[in-house]
Design a protein around this motif. Structure first.
Motif, PDB file in Angstrom:
ATOM      1  N   MET A 191       0.843  -1.190   0.000  1.00  0.00           N
ATOM      2  CA  MET A 191       0.000   0.000   0.000  1.00  0.00           C
ATOM      3  C   MET A 191       0.885   1.249   0.000  1.00  0.00           C
ATOM      4  SD  MET A 191      -3.176  -0.859  -0.145  1.00  0.00           S
ATOM      5  CE  MET A 191      -4.123   0.562   0.306  1.00  0.00           C
ATOM      6  N   LYS A 192       0.493   2.234  -0.791  1.00  0.00           N
ATOM      7  CA  LYS A 192       1.205   3.514  -0.843  1.00  0.00           C
ATOM      8  C   LYS A 192       0.130   4.587  -0.860  1.00  0.00           C
ATOM      9  CE  LYS A 192       4.980   5.831  -3.156  1.00  0.00           C
ATOM     10  NZ  LYS A 192       5.895   5.832  -4.282  1.00  0.00           N
ATOM     11  N   GLY A 193      -0.232   5.084   0.325  1.00  0.00           N
ATOM     12  CA  GLY A 193      -1.366   5.994   0.437  1.00  0.00           C
ATOM     13  C   GLY A 193      -2.634   5.197   0.174  1.00  0.00           C
ATOM     14  N   LYS A 194      -3.463   5.678  -0.747  1.00  0.00           N
ATOM     15  CA  LYS A 194      -4.661   4.929  -1.141  1.00  0.00           C
ATOM     16  C   LYS A 194      -4.373   3.966  -2.279  1.00  0.00           C
ATOM     17  CE  LYS A 194      -8.278   8.050   0.325  1.00  0.00           C
ATOM     18  NZ  LYS A 194      -9.550   8.651  -0.010  1.00  0.00           N
ATOM     19  N   GLY A 195      -3.227   4.150  -2.936  1.00  0.00           N
ATOM     20  CA  GLY A 195      -2.863   3.327  -4.079  1.00  0.00           C
ATOM     21  C   GLY A 195      -2.035   2.120  -3.683  1.00  0.00           C
ATOM     22  N   ILE A 196      -1.611   1.377  -4.693  1.00  0.00           N
ATOM     23  CA  ILE A 196      -0.801   0.180  -4.486  1.00  0.00           C
ATOM     24  C   ILE A 196       0.459   0.300  -5.332  1.00  0.00           C
ATOM     25  CG2 ILE A 196      -0.700  -2.320  -4.747  1.00  0.00           C
ATOM     26  CD1 ILE A 196      -3.641  -2.450  -4.471  1.00  0.00           C
ATOM     27  N   GLU A 197       1.599  -0.090  -4.748  1.00  0.00           N
ATOM     28  CA  GLU A 197       2.862  -0.106  -5.462  1.00  0.00           C
ATOM     29  C   GLU A 197       3.233  -1.564  -5.728  1.00  0.00           C
ATOM     30  OE1 GLU A 197       6.470   2.726  -4.952  1.00  0.00           O
ATOM     31  OE2 GLU A 197       6.790   1.018  -3.621  1.00  0.00           O
ATOM     32  N   PHE A 198       3.392  -1.905  -7.007  1.00  0.00           N
ATOM     33  CA  PHE A 198       3.683  -3.276  -7.410  1.00  0.00           C
ATOM     34  C   PHE A 198       5.162  -3.434  -7.766  1.00  0.00           C
ATOM     35  CE2 PHE A 198      -0.829  -2.879  -8.381  1.00  0.00           C
ATOM     36  CZ  PHE A 198      -1.334  -4.086  -7.918  1.00  0.00           C
ATOM     37  N   SER A 199       5.772  -4.533  -7.305  1.00  0.00           N
ATOM     38  CA  SER A 199       7.108  -4.957  -7.734  1.00  0.00           C
ATOM     39  C   SER A 199       6.878  -6.231  -8.528  1.00  0.00           C
ATOM     40  CB  SER A 199       7.999  -5.238  -6.534  1.00  0.00           C
ATOM     41  OG  SER A 199       8.164  -4.074  -5.781  1.00  0.00           O
TER      42      SER A 199
ATOM     43  N   GLU B  69      -3.206   4.083  -8.708  1.00  0.00           N
ATOM     44  CA  GLU B  69      -4.100   4.863  -7.850  1.00  0.00           C
ATOM     45  C   GLU B  69      -5.544   4.441  -8.135  1.00  0.00           C
ATOM     46  OE1 GLU B  69      -3.301   6.973  -5.424  1.00  0.00           O
ATOM     47  OE2 GLU B  69      -1.172   6.684  -5.841  1.00  0.00           O
ATOM     48  N   PRO B  70      -6.377   4.302  -7.094  1.00  0.00           N
ATOM     49  CA  PRO B  70      -7.767   3.898  -7.333  1.00  0.00           C
ATOM     50  C   PRO B  70      -8.598   5.041  -7.919  1.00  0.00           C
ATOM     51  CG  PRO B  70      -7.445   4.331  -5.012  1.00  0.00           C
ATOM     52  CD  PRO B  70      -6.096   4.475  -5.678  1.00  0.00           C
ATOM     53  N   PRO B  71      -9.419   4.755  -8.932  1.00  0.00           N
ATOM     54  CA  PRO B  71     -10.323   5.797  -9.439  1.00  0.00           C
ATOM     55  C   PRO B  71     -11.446   6.069  -8.427  1.00  0.00           C
ATOM     56  CG  PRO B  71     -10.571   3.754 -10.692  1.00  0.00           C
ATOM     57  CD  PRO B  71      -9.497   3.530  -9.697  1.00  0.00           C
ATOM     58  N   GLU B  72     -12.255   7.059  -8.703  1.00  0.00           N
ATOM     59  CA  GLU B  72     -13.371   7.440  -7.826  1.00  0.00           C
ATOM     60  C   GLU B  72     -14.309   6.254  -7.606  1.00  0.00           C
ATOM     61  OE1 GLU B  72     -15.202  10.030  -5.372  1.00  0.00           O
ATOM     62  OE2 GLU B  72     -13.546  10.665  -6.659  1.00  0.00           O
ATOM     63  N   GLY B  73     -14.624   5.959  -6.347  1.00  0.00           N
ATOM     64  CA  GLY B  73     -15.569   4.889  -6.028  1.00  0.00           C
ATOM     65  C   GLY B  73     -14.944   3.507  -5.894  1.00  0.00           C
ATOM     66  N   ILE B  74     -13.615   3.413  -6.053  1.00  0.00           N
ATOM     67  CA  ILE B  74     -12.917   2.127  -5.952  1.00  0.00           C
ATOM     68  C   ILE B  74     -11.934   2.203  -4.792  1.00  0.00           C
ATOM     69  CG2 ILE B  74     -11.335   0.525  -7.119  1.00  0.00           C
ATOM     70  CD1 ILE B  74     -14.041   0.549  -8.448  1.00  0.00           C
TER      71      ILE B  74
ATOM     72  N   VAL C 238      -4.450  -8.922  -3.746  1.00  0.00           N
ATOM     73  CA  VAL C 238      -5.044  -7.593  -3.859  1.00  0.00           C
ATOM     74  C   VAL C 238      -6.543  -7.774  -4.029  1.00  0.00           C
ATOM     75  CG1 VAL C 238      -5.177  -5.493  -5.255  1.00  0.00           C
ATOM     76  CG2 VAL C 238      -2.990  -6.654  -4.987  1.00  0.00           C
ATOM     77  N   ILE C 239      -7.328  -7.018  -3.251  1.00  0.00           N
ATOM     78  CA  ILE C 239      -8.788  -7.049  -3.397  1.00  0.00           C
ATOM     79  C   ILE C 239      -9.232  -5.671  -3.871  1.00  0.00           C
ATOM     80  CG2 ILE C 239     -10.992  -7.410  -2.248  1.00  0.00           C
ATOM     81  CD1 ILE C 239      -9.502  -9.199  -0.245  1.00  0.00           C
TER      82      ILE C 239
ATOM     83  N   ALA D 251      -8.988  -5.778 -14.208  1.00  0.00           N
ATOM     84  CA  ALA D 251      -8.407  -6.170 -15.496  1.00  0.00           C
ATOM     85  C   ALA D 251      -7.162  -5.340 -15.809  1.00  0.00           C
ATOM     86  CB  ALA D 251      -9.429  -6.028 -16.613  1.00  0.00           C
ATOM     87  N   ASN D 252      -7.197  -4.038 -15.486  1.00  0.00           N
ATOM     88  CA  ASN D 252      -6.033  -3.176 -15.713  1.00  0.00           C
ATOM     89  C   ASN D 252      -4.847  -3.599 -14.846  1.00  0.00           C
ATOM     90  OD1 ASN D 252      -7.470  -1.713 -17.584  1.00  0.00           O
ATOM     91  ND2 ASN D 252      -7.941  -0.032 -16.192  1.00  0.00           N
ATOM     92  N   ILE D 253      -5.117  -3.992 -13.603  1.00  0.00           N
ATOM     93  CA  ILE D 253      -4.041  -4.462 -12.717  1.00  0.00           C
ATOM     94  C   ILE D 253      -3.488  -5.781 -13.249  1.00  0.00           C
ATOM     95  CG2 ILE D 253      -3.541  -5.374 -10.411  1.00  0.00           C
ATOM     96  CD1 ILE D 253      -5.479  -3.235  -9.320  1.00  0.00           C
ATOM     97  N   ARG D 254      -4.352  -6.693 -13.678  1.00  0.00           N
ATOM     98  CA  ARG D 254      -3.918  -7.992 -14.209  1.00  0.00           C
ATOM     99  C   ARG D 254      -3.024  -7.792 -15.429  1.00  0.00           C
ATOM    100  NH1 ARG D 254      -5.213 -11.664 -18.103  1.00  0.00           N
ATOM    101  NH2 ARG D 254      -5.152 -13.868 -17.543  1.00  0.00           N
TER     102      ARG D 254
END
Length: 179
Positions: free
Chosen positions: A99-107, A117-122, A132-133, A147-150
């Motif tokens: 977790m990085k703030g509200k977003g997620i940092e992937f290695s 970063e999550p869009p509005e409502g996510i 990741v959920i 799908a974008n994360i995948r």
């Protein structure tokens, strides 16, 4: 002959408030609120504890939009009442998320990290670094973000490394035959 799906009423669960103003439909519940513009030729009404959609005529386009509108409204009512979630699993040595703030940092094995970063409502949830959920009230938005994360590192068929849905089965290929 009207749409078979469109004829089915949509039950309104306790705690969900539904408003129909002409062609504008809105639902408000414990998880949030959502709105939808019902296409022309289809009318909606609240009858008791259910939403009923009726087409003005029985032409093919109206019949198709009748069933689609009913499905979208049913999804909205479920979304504001229960919400939607997609679980993604990260498989691979050194592959992880934080977790990085509200977003997620992937290695993910690249020379750099990727921040989403999550869009509005996510919203995102990380029970562990390899899971990741994605949660939200809009079924389409939750599915699109997942799908974008995948897509950041789709699973490869030889070792199965990458990001996959929790319920997804990766078809594995045999490697080169050794001598």
């Amino acid at each position: 002959m009207a749409s078979h799906i469109g004829k089915l009423p949509v039950a309104i669960p306790a705690g969900v408030e539904v408003t129909i103003d002409g062609q504008n439909f809105s639902a408000k519940g414990p998880k949030g609120s959502d709105s939808y513009v019902i296409p022309q030729g289809i009318s909606a009404a609240v009858e008791g504890n259910e939403i009923v959609l009726t087409p003005a005529d029985d032409t093919r386009p109206t019949r198709a939009m009748h069933g689609l509108s009913r499905s979208i409204i049913a999804g909205m009512v479920k979304g504001v009442h229960e919400g939607y979630a997609k679980t993604l699993e990260i498989i691979g040595t050194g592959y992880r998320a934080a977790m990085k703030g509200k977003g997620i940092e992937f290695s993910l094995g690249y020379s750099h990290t990727i921040t989403v970063e999550p869009p509005e409502g996510i919203e995102f949830e990380l029970p562990n670094p390899n899971q990741v959920i994605v949660k939200g009230t809009d079924k389409q938005a939750v599915g699109q973000v997942a799908a974008n994360i995948r897509k950041l590192r789709a699973p490869e068929p030889y070792k199965g490394k990458g990001i996959k849905y929790a319920d997804e089965r990766i078809l594995r290929k045999a490697g080169k035959a050794g001598k």
